[in-house]
Write an enzyme that holds these catalytic residues in place. Structure first.
Site: not given
Length: 305
Positions: A145, A141
């Site tokens: 980003k 994750y």
């Protein structure tokens, strides 16, 4: 009034952003895999569907992009990369093709690498942590980003004005029970303990931000005067953590003296201040958090004062 496309508009965060925009007179088009409750125009599709995204961009002034797998517990690594990276590319590519000049990207404080132990979390180099601190993402994750911000910068260099909002854990109303459950028994807490949508997050320091504050930050980012080709990013958090210990005490207990405290006065003024330096958000974006949830924990063990 300008029409704004909000990706992920039907989600936990999207509903607050849509409401914030509507309250300030914006015309909003929502994009999500399911239509939300707001009485707006909806495009129901996956953010990786290039043709659906292209159609949704037509007649749009600016894009607020928050459609994503929201954390490492919501999908495997391949799914996170596909949705968060390919989806972000699809959004920026379609926005450029339609001549859209402003995109606001929902990033995460996870880019700094200090959010989940499952990602082999490295400690910060110093506190308060600012925009000069290296990015130390280790889990899918967080990496998604970082790559999303790379795409955002790339499209700014192609002429867009782009902002990335590095938000901490968002404390939605549905998460309040989980936050209290964690505070009551932090050693044994596993989620969802009381039916929340996910675990109480915020990393080792229990950062959080109220969804109303974050929605306002998205509107401020939309309205910020910028030059074509300009990129900026901001750490966003409540003004206090949800940890029982003052921030410096907690950092020293976990990491000894490995984390340099560069501005002790920052924590003298506010002992529970976040790891992140919010000065840039205040001075450039005009963002000052108005809410926090420490009142939920008053009287619990460790929160007597």
């Amino acid at each position: 009034m300008s029409r704004i496309l909000v990706t992920g508009a039907g989600g936990l965060l999207g509903r607050f952003v849509v409401d914030e925009l509507l309250q300030h007179g914006y015309d909003v088009r929502g994009f999500d895999r399911q239509a939300g409750k707001a009485d707006i125009e909806w495009t129901v599709a996956d953010v990786t569907d290039a043709e659906a995204v292209r159609r949704a961009m037509q007649g749009i002034y600016a894009v607020l992009h928050m459609a994503a797998v929201p954390n490492i517990w919501s999908g495997d690594g391949a799914t996170i990369m596909r949705v968060n990276v390919q989806g972000t590319y699809t959004v920026f590519n379609a926005a450029e093709a339609e001549g859209i000049r402003r995109v606001v990207f929902c990033s995460s404080d996870s880019v700094a690498g200090y959010t989940v132990r499952e990602g082999k979390m490295p400690p910060p180099l110093y506190a308060p942590l600012d925009l000069d601190h290296p990015l130390q993402a280790t889990d899918p994750y967080a990496v998604s980003k970082v790559l999303g911000e790379d795409l955002a910068r790339a499209y700014s260099m192609r002429g867009m004005s782009v902002l990335a909002l590095r938000t901490v854990f968002v404390a939605y109303p549905e998460m309040e029970g989980e936050i209290v459950a964690r505070a009551k028994d932090p050693t044994n807490y596993t989620a969802p303990a009381v039916g929340g949508p996910s675990t109480a997050g915020g990393g080792p320091l229990h950062h959080h931000i109220d969804a109303r504050d974050l929605a306002r930050a998205f509107r401020l980012a939309l309205e910020l005067p910028m030059q074509a080709g300009e990129f900026d990013c901001f750490y966003l958090s409540s003004s206090v953590t949800l940890a029982p210990e003052p921030t410096i005490d907690r950092i020293k207990r976990m990491h000894g003296h490995a984390v340099e405290i560069r501005d002790p006065d920052y924590y003298c003024r506010n002992p529970f201040a976040p790891l992140y330096d919010l000065t840039h958000a205040k001075e450039r974006l005009g963002f000052v958090p108005e809410y926090d949830l420490r009142h939920l924990l008053t009287g619990l063990p460790g929160f007597e004062n």
